[in-house]
Design a protein around this motif. Structure first.
Motif, PDB file in Angstrom:
ATOM      1  N   LEU A   1     -13.194  73.666  55.580  1.00  0.00           N
ATOM      2  CA  LEU A   1     -12.029  73.964  54.735  1.00  0.00           C
ATOM      3  C   LEU A   1     -11.025  74.858  55.472  1.00  0.00           C
ATOM      4  CD1 LEU A   1     -13.904  74.522  51.361  1.00  0.00           C
ATOM      5  CD2 LEU A   1     -12.181  72.746  51.779  1.00  0.00           C
TER       6      LEU A   1
ATOM      7  N   THR B   1      -6.577  74.876  49.762  1.00  0.00           N
ATOM      8  CA  THR B   1      -8.035  74.928  49.846  1.00  0.00           C
ATOM      9  C   THR B   1      -8.678  74.647  48.486  1.00  0.00           C
ATOM     10  OG1 THR B   1      -7.818  76.502  51.668  1.00  0.00           O
ATOM     11  CG2 THR B   1      -9.978  76.336  50.634  1.00  0.00           C
TER      12      THR B   1
ATOM     13  N   ALA C   1     -12.931  79.449  50.203  1.00  0.00           N
ATOM     14  CA  ALA C   1     -14.134  78.679  50.541  1.00  0.00           C
ATOM     15  C   ALA C   1     -15.398  79.486  50.275  1.00  0.00           C
ATOM     16  CB  ALA C   1     -14.074  78.253  52.010  1.00  0.00           C
TER      17      ALA C   1
ATOM     18  N   ALA D   1      -7.078  73.924  56.556  1.00  0.00           N
ATOM     19  CA  ALA D   1      -5.883  74.731  56.253  1.00  0.00           C
ATOM     20  C   ALA D   1      -5.092  75.051  57.516  1.00  0.00           C
ATOM     21  CB  ALA D   1      -6.287  76.010  55.532  1.00  0.00           C
TER      22      ALA D   1
ATOM     23  N   ALA E   1      -7.814  80.820  53.264  1.00  0.00           N
ATOM     24  CA  ALA E   1      -8.675  79.637  53.130  1.00  0.00           C
ATOM     25  C   ALA E   1     -10.140  80.050  53.134  1.00  0.00           C
ATOM     26  CB  ALA E   1      -8.398  78.663  54.271  1.00  0.00           C
TER      27      ALA E   1
END
Length: 396
Positions: free
Chosen positions: A359, A389, A342, A363, A338
């Motif tokens: 984010l 994500t 991100a 997750a 994730a």
């Protein structure tokens, strides 16, 4: 008289990056001890060919298979005997093969995991700079290395410091007497800023690290303190230390690279200028010390050393990493995947800086924790976290 040390045949994975450059600098200082036999890069064909001209390895690997012909033809035009290869299967085969006994694992991201595991299964000495190998698959990697008699020597500054203070890689050994491990963090470019002040920071500001020259992804991880969170997870696996005995200290001068406190009240710290060549020299020469081309530390010139607690309100990624480590199983793989997605979106200007931890949190709280005992299971968790994500980013 002492016999001369055997010539080490070194594979440098991530040769065109900053760690690759530092590795080849140290190797070139000791032609009687080290021979670079395999150089690997992701997509930078011309830079890889230039390195092959300078170092004349036996093999060159480009990860992107579409670039194979350019690599092959470029090596031929340069009049080199270096064999061209492409793709992850070739990388794994060379990591495990007879043309190297030492692998510098400096490929960024989950892409570096497969070749690191291949080198471990083949019993190689691995100079480990690829965090994801331990974050994503720490239990699996350490078990594989133990079974095959592979040596894993960390070369990021903090874990190298701990390794040097312990004079080994296992803090649980009888007589080690380790009370706790203290990982130092520079605090990154935004140290001291409040959460509100971080709302508008740009990718250019995030990659401008005050002390280290690193790639963009790692630089952003340093700015969010996720880098330190990943290092806490790594230390847990590398040194066989429970999470409760690993702490983080912010140390903006980046001269004390980490500390180990022992049960007798002693604390050992490893210090030095912030230069990757030192840790690479430790890994290449261990247990001997070799010249790295790095000058010593002038403490009078530095003047002072400061330490402070990390601010997990402004930088929640560190707390999220603790949460993932304590959850165990696939949680660290989810955290890592994730975060990669991100950070990539942030660097592209698609999301804001504070959306990165949001984010990652999403997750971790959405995906269930599963056992982390097979590579397939870990990679499946990685893919689920990436998909989740990406979907969340598109919905913003």
């Amino acid at each position: 008289m002492h016999a001369a040390p055997a010539l080490r045949r070194v594979a440098v994975f991530g040769a065109t990056g900053s760690i690759g450059a530092s590795s080849l600098d140290v190797i070139a200082r000791h032609p009687d001890r080290f021979q670079p036999t395999v150089l690997a890069a992701g997509t930078q064909v011309d830079a890889l060919i230039a390195l092959c001209r300078a170092h004349r390895p036996l093999h060159a690997v480009i990860a992107d298979e579409a670039l194979y012909a350019r690599l092959r033809d470029g090596l031929r035009e340069a009049g080199l005997d270096t064999a061209a290869h492409a793709g992850s299967a070739a990388l794994d085969a060379l990591a495990a093969g007879d043309d190297c006994d030492t692998v510098i694992a400096a490929i960024v991201g989950a892409a570096g995991l497969s070749s690191t595991l291949a080198a471990a299964a083949a019993g190689k000495r691995i100079l480990l700079a690829n965090k994801e190998s331990l974050v994503l698959a720490g239990e699996l990697l350490m078990h594989t290395a133990q079974q095959a008699g592979a040596e894993i020597i960390p070369i990021d500054s903090e874990h190298s410091a701990i390794f040097q203070c312990l004079r080994s890689r296992d803090a649980s050994l009888e007589g080690a007497g380790v009370r706790r491990i203290l990982l130092t963090a520079s605090g990154g470019p935004f140290r001291g800023r409040s959460r509100a002040e971080l709302e508008q920071v740009t990718p250019a500001q995030a990659v401008a690290h005050p002390k280290w020259s690193m790639g963009p992804k790692i630089s952003v991880d340093s700015a969010t303190l996720m880098n330190k969170g990943l290092e806490v997870i790594e230390a847990h696996h590398l040194f066989n230390v429970p999470a409760a005995r690993i702490e983080v200290l912010v140390h903006p001068q980046s001269l004390v690279h980490s500390l180990v406190e022992f049960i007798d009240g002693s604390t050992l710290a490893q210090m030095g200028l912030p230069d990757m060549r030192t840790t690479l020299a430790v890994g290449l020469g261990w247990p001997q010390r070799i010249d790295a081309g790095v000058s010593g530390l002038d403490l009078l010139l530095q003047g002072r050393l400061d330490f402070e607690a990390p601010d997990t309100d402004a930088f929640p990624c560190l707390a999220l990493a603790w949460q993932a480590m304590q959850a165990g199983g696939t949680a660290a793989a989810v955290l890592n995947a994730a975060n990669e997605e991100a950070v990539s979106a942030f660097l592209q200007g698609r999301i804001g800086f504070l959306t990165i931890p949001a984010l990652v949190d999403n997750a971790l709280s959405t995906l269930p924790v599963e056992p982390a005992d097979t590579l397939d299971g870990l990679l499946a968790a990685d893919q689920r976290a990436r998909l989740l994500t990406r979907t969340a980013i598109e919905a913003l």
